[in-house]
Design an enzyme around this catalytic site. Structure first.
Site, PDB file in Angstrom:
ATOM      1  CD  GLU A   1      -3.184  -0.760   2.131  1.00  0.00           C
ATOM      2  OE1 GLU A   1      -3.049   0.134   2.991  1.00  0.00           O
ATOM      3  OE2 GLU A   1      -4.136  -1.541   2.116  1.00  0.00           O
TER       4      GLU A   1
ATOM      5  CG  HIS B   1       9.533 -29.070   1.247  1.00  0.00           C
ATOM      6  ND1 HIS B   1      10.335 -30.099   0.796  1.00  0.00           N
ATOM      7  CD2 HIS B   1      10.112 -28.592   2.382  1.00  0.00           C
ATOM      8  CE1 HIS B   1      11.347 -30.259   1.648  1.00  0.00           C
ATOM      9  NE2 HIS B   1      11.235 -29.353   2.621  1.00  0.00           N
TER      10      HIS B   1
ATOM     11  CE  LYS C   1     -11.233   1.497   3.449  1.00  0.00           C
ATOM     12  NZ  LYS C   1     -10.746   2.344   4.525  1.00  0.00           N
TER      13      LYS C   1
HETATM   14  O1  PA5 Z   1      -3.480   1.313   5.708  1.00  0.00           O
HETATM   15  C1  PA5 Z   1      -4.623   1.713   5.547  1.00  0.00           C
HETATM   16  O2  PA5 Z   1      -4.914   2.906   5.671  1.00  0.00           O
HETATM   17  C2  PA5 Z   1      -5.764   0.761   5.216  1.00  0.00           C
HETATM   18  O3  PA5 Z   1      -5.361  -0.530   4.958  1.00  0.00           O
HETATM   19  C3  PA5 Z   1      -6.744   0.742   6.379  1.00  0.00           C
HETATM   20  O4  PA5 Z   1      -6.080   0.338   7.539  1.00  0.00           O
HETATM   21  C4  PA5 Z   1      -7.941  -0.171   6.136  1.00  0.00           C
HETATM   22  O5  PA5 Z   1      -8.543   0.110   4.902  1.00  0.00           O
HETATM   23  C5  PA5 Z   1      -8.978   0.010   7.258  1.00  0.00           C
HETATM   24  O6  PA5 Z   1      -9.374   1.353   7.334  1.00  0.00           O
HETATM   25  P1  PA5 Z   1     -10.071   1.930   8.611  1.00  0.00           P
HETATM   26  O7  PA5 Z   1      -9.121   1.860   9.750  1.00  0.00           O
HETATM   27  O8  PA5 Z   1     -10.413   3.348   8.260  1.00  0.00           O
HETATM   28  O9  PA5 Z   1     -11.304   1.125   8.856  1.00  0.00           O
END
Ligand code: PA5
Length: 415
Positions: free
Chosen positions: A262, A291, A405
């Site tokens: 990310e 393996h 989302k």
């Molecule tokens: O790193 C990030 O920002 C995302 O992976 C969020 O952690 C994930 O989408 C969950 O979001 P939230 O904490 O707003 O529910």
């Protein structure tokens, strides 16, 4: 290193560090937030013995750190320390998870921790709705069975907490989901199952200091990022395989997978130019995946960089008995232990990759405990911050996550 090279690296390191500081991110300052640690310890002390089960409702950055802490620091087969609750993390909306969780918990003895920075994530909010309704139906006090961890000011969870008087812990504004393991997101669930937060923070502080070291030789996150970036950009290694030789670190690779994917997987650079950067993280577990994946790694495309994690002392020495000394084909197992066998297999795997011209490195820690996990979290967070600067991208946003989302919410609204 020549004097000239030394001066050049010092100049670059200083520049990148000051660029990172300009981003005003909180992932390296939270490790000094002793007030939050105290708050959490106090809460954990107050609820001690009240719950048999802790259930985290969260996903992505709101769950992966907790899973890693739980699996890294607790008994592999669920044997509990006396008086410590079990910790379940519902990081998916597969209804089977919900149904089967209900088979093993008693609502009266369960605390739900709803974790969401935005407070609007469909997976976490749907679970919150579901379990809140269940608590209400069972005539249990929501305030006694639900805690929120969310943005300090914004978001629906914040509003609900104010309206309903639900206890809430803050995720600092300048800490994004995947960098939040050392905030209440990871700290609260961990404290409730007996993790020593002081030691965790101590390890993270030590690595934070290394992250700010001005010398290339000392700055491990800078070194690691430089290697990853060079191998990706100059040698076409577009994948990073993380392969711990320790089952308790298996989920650490999951945590890292999100962090790298990310943070570095970006379409635009900071100047708005389309760049499509990214390194694809892959998890593997030694020796198990020798393996299943090593064939590909040794002979497949030359597109990977390998990070092995070794642990000097996993447990006490467990010797392998020598049952059939006369059977030549398995006689190599005489006079060894599981500990040594695992080590030798790791070294042999690394050697085979090296011989096949597959770049690899090994990070060795003395043992798996709070302090070392704290160090590892900060090592990779710091590395990721450097990588963001090297690629010239924003390592701290996630427009690609937000997009799916948004589409989910639109589909649900229009159905
Ligand atoms: O790193 C990030 O920002 C995302 O992976 C969020 O952690 C994930 O989408 C969950 O979001 P939230 O904490 O707003 O529910």
């Amino acid at each position: 290193m020549t004097k000239k090279q030394f001066r050049a690296q010092k100049k670059y390191l200083k520049k990148y560090l000051s660029d990172i500081q300009l981003r005003a991110q909180g992932f390296y300052t939270v490790v000094d937030d002793i007030a939050t640690v105290r708050d959490i310890e106090k809460f954990a002390g107050e609820v001690k013995g009240k719950y048999d089960d802790i259930v985290v409702l969260g996903i992505g950055g709101s769950s992966l750190g907790t899973i890693c802490l739980r699996d890294g620091l607790s008994h592999m087969y669920g044997k509990k320390k006396k008086g410590t609750p079990r910790l379940h993390v519902l990081d998916n909306i597969d209804p089977t998870m919900i149904e089967e969780l209900e088979d093993v918990i008693t609502f009266k003895k369960t605390l739900f921790i709803v974790i969401s920075k935005s407070g609007t994530t469909p997976e976490s909010m749907s679970q919150y709705f579901y379990f809140r309704k269940k608590l209400e139906k069972a005539k249990l006090s929501v305030k006694k069975h639900v805690v929120f961890i969310t943005d300090p000011v914004r978001g629906v969870l914040r509003e609900i907490s104010l309206e309903d008087g639900i206890r809430v812990f803050d995720i600092p504004k300048n800490v994004g989901g995947r960098f939040s393991v050392l905030t209440p997101v990871g700290l609260l669930p961990a404290a409730l199952v007996g993790v020593d937060l002081r030691k965790l923070m101590k390890g993270a502080q030590d690595m934070r200091d290394i992250f700010f070291a001005r010398s290339f030789n000392k700055n491990l996150p800078f070194q690691l990022a430089a290697v990853q970036h060079f191998l990706n950009v100059k040698r076409g290694k577009s994948m990073n395989v993380m392969m711990p030789y320790a089952n308790k670190l298996h989920r650490f690779s999951d945590w890292y997978r999100q962090l790298l994917a990310e943070s570095i997987g970006k379409k635009k650079n900071r100047k708005g130019k389309t760049v499509h950067t990214g390194i694809t993280p892959v998890n593997a577990l030694g020796a198990t995946d020798q393996h299943s994946q090593s064939q590909l790694y040794n002979e497949g495309p030359h597109d990977k960089f390998f990070i092995f994690i070794a642990v000097e002392k996993l447990t006490k020495l467990i010797r392998i008995p020598n049952l059939n000394p006369k059977k030549e084909k398995i006689a190599y197992l005489k006079n060894t232990s599981f500990n040594e066998l695992l080590d030798i297999e790791r070294e042999a795997t690394a050697l085979s990759y090296t011989k096949s011209r597959r770049p690899n490195m090994t990070i060795t820690i003395a043992k798996i405990d709070e302090e070392y996990l704290g160090q590892l979290f900060m090592l990779f967070e710091g590395t990721t911050a450097f990588l963001g600067e090297f690629y010239g991208i924003d390592a701290f946003n996630q427009p690609g996550v937000e997009l799916s989302k948004k589409f989910t919410k639109e589909s649900l609204r229009n159905k």
